[in-house]
Write a protein that holds these residues in place. Structure first.
Motif, short mmCIF file in Angstrom:
data_model
loop_
_atom_site.label_atom_id
_atom_site.label_comp_id
_atom_site.label_asym_id
_atom_site.label_seq_id
_atom_site.Cartn_x
_atom_site.Cartn_y
_atom_site.Cartn_z
N GLU A 155 29.98 20.51 41.64
CA GLU A 155 31.08 20.64 40.67
C GLU A 155 31.70 22.02 40.74
OE1 GLU A 155 29.69 17.36 37.39
OE2 GLU A 155 29.64 19.49 36.82
N MET A 156 30.86 23.01 40.91
CA MET A 156 31.39 24.39 41.03
C MET A 156 32.34 24.47 42.21
SD MET A 156 30.13 26.40 38.69
CE MET A 156 30.52 28.05 39.26
N ALA A 157 31.93 23.85 43.34
CA ALA A 157 32.73 23.93 44.57
C ALA A 157 34.00 23.07 44.46
CB ALA A 157 31.89 23.48 45.76
N GLU A 158 33.95 22.01 43.65
CA GLU A 158 35.14 21.18 43.48
C GLU A 158 36.18 21.88 42.62
OE1 GLU A 158 33.56 17.48 41.97
OE2 GLU A 158 32.67 17.10 43.94
N ASN A 159 35.70 22.68 41.66
CA ASN A 159 36.62 23.29 40.70
C ASN A 159 37.09 24.69 41.08
OD1 ASN A 159 36.55 21.05 39.01
ND2 ASN A 159 34.61 21.72 38.12
N HIS A 160 36.47 25.29 42.08
CA HIS A 160 36.84 26.66 42.47
C HIS A 160 36.75 26.80 43.98
CE1 HIS A 160 36.07 27.89 38.25
NE2 HIS A 160 35.02 27.09 38.35
N SER A 161 37.42 27.84 44.52
CA SER A 161 37.18 28.21 45.92
C SER A 161 35.95 29.10 45.90
CB SER A 161 38.36 29.02 46.47
OG SER A 161 39.44 28.18 46.64
N VAL A 162 34.86 28.62 46.45
CA VAL A 162 33.61 29.35 46.28
C VAL A 162 33.04 29.89 47.59
CG1 VAL A 162 32.89 28.03 44.24
CG2 VAL A 162 32.17 27.26 46.51
N ILE A 163 32.26 30.94 47.43
CA ILE A 163 31.35 31.36 48.48
C ILE A 163 29.97 31.23 47.83
CG2 ILE A 163 31.69 33.84 47.93
CD1 ILE A 163 31.24 34.31 51.00
N MET A 164 29.20 30.26 48.33
CA MET A 164 27.97 29.87 47.65
C MET A 164 26.77 30.24 48.50
SD MET A 164 27.25 26.03 46.19
CE MET A 164 28.31 26.06 44.76
N ASP A 165 25.79 30.91 47.92
CA ASP A 165 24.62 31.25 48.73
C ASP A 165 23.38 30.53 48.25
OD1 ASP A 165 22.47 32.82 47.51
OD2 ASP A 165 23.81 34.51 47.38
N GLY A 166 22.50 30.20 49.21
CA GLY A 166 21.29 29.47 48.87
C GLY A 166 20.45 29.22 50.10
N ARG A 167 19.80 28.05 50.13
CA ARG A 167 18.95 27.70 51.26
C ARG A 167 19.47 26.45 51.98
NH1 ARG A 167 17.35 31.48 48.91
NH2 ARG A 167 15.28 32.42 48.86
N ASP A 168 20.15 25.59 51.23
CA ASP A 168 20.56 24.29 51.76
C ASP A 168 22.04 24.02 51.49
OD1 ASP A 168 20.39 24.17 49.01
OD2 ASP A 168 19.67 22.11 48.97
N ILE A 169 22.82 25.07 51.36
CA ILE A 169 24.23 24.86 51.00
C ILE A 169 24.96 24.20 52.18
CG2 ILE A 169 26.35 25.92 50.09
CD1 ILE A 169 23.75 26.10 48.28
#
Ligand code: DC
Length: 220
Positions: free
Chosen positions: A113-127
């Motif tokens: 949902e975060m990625a649908e609503n914003h242009s994101v740079i997302m960090d994690g392990r399985d993104i």
């Protein structure tokens, strides 16, 4: 944009800085796992008890707020737990709760949902592999375990909560093993990810390289 990699590779500081530069919302997904872990610790549930873990999930309401400068604040049932989730105890518990499929499913929707609503740079392990497999850019950020433990050691000293280096190194190696060997969403680079090893790079060099990789693949 998806940035994955082991702990201490510099993902969060680099992704936040790249987000600022390219006007993307930085989302730290490790903080979300940490928030779930804090709740389980408070409720006295061992991260390894799958049924008990699953039963707790409906009680957990997580929200994220953004302070100026892109600082992500974590709210757990309305309480700001941003600083409380940075302890070593929560790090270890987060690694344990992250092995449960119920927890991962619960958090998947929120991350998408975060990625649908914003242009994101997302960090994690399985993104790049699970959460946003369609991401325009995937970077797998890594570094040797000693370099990563040293960075964490320095960070904890800066925060005024120093820890023994040898213990940090052992915990780094153990968390790597847990994250890489778990059955569900193990830590590994997506087939189409660019692997960037920062062992020999300083912060500025790493940031420059990340921005280059993103710019080469997008119009940003
Ligand atoms: O990045 P971090 O150290 O804050 O992450 C805490 C733990 O959460 C880490 O041990 C692995 C887990 N995690 C995960 O499994 N998947 C993610 N997307 C992010 C973190």
């Amino acid at each position: 944009m998806a940035i994955d990699g082991p702990s201490g590779a510099g993902k969060s500081t680099l992704a936040r800085a790249a987000g600022k530069k390219l006007n993307l919302l930085y989302v730290d997904t490790g903080a979300i796992y940490r928030t779930v872990a804090l709740y389980t610790l408070r409720r006295g549930v061992e991260g390894k008890e799958a049924a008990a873990m699953a039963a707790l999930l409906p009680e957990i309401h997580i929200a994220m707020q953004y302070a100026p400068g892109g600082l992500q604040r974590m709210l757990l049932n309305g309480e700001d737990v941003t600083d409380l989730i940075r302890t070593q105890e929560v790090s270890m518990a987060a690694s344990a709760v992250a092995t449960h499929p119920e927890v991962r499913d619960f958090l998947l929707k929120m991350q998408r949902e975060m990625a649908e609503n914003h242009s994101v740079i997302m960090d994690g392990r399985d993104i790049g592999t699970v959460v946003l497999p369609w991401a325009a850019v995937k970077i797998f950020l890594t570094a040797g375990s000693e370099a990563r433990a040293r960075r964490r050691w320095l960070e904890l000293q800066r925060r005024g909560t120093p820890q023994d280096f040898t213990q940090l190194l052992q915990e780094t190696i153990r968390r790597d093993e847990d994250d890489a060997n778990r059955a569900i969403a193990p830590l590994r680079p997506a087939a189409d990810a660019v692997v960037l090893d920062t062992t020999e790079l300083n912060f500025e060099e790493s940031l420059q390289r990340i921005i280059e990789i993103i710019r080469e693949r997008t119009g940003l």
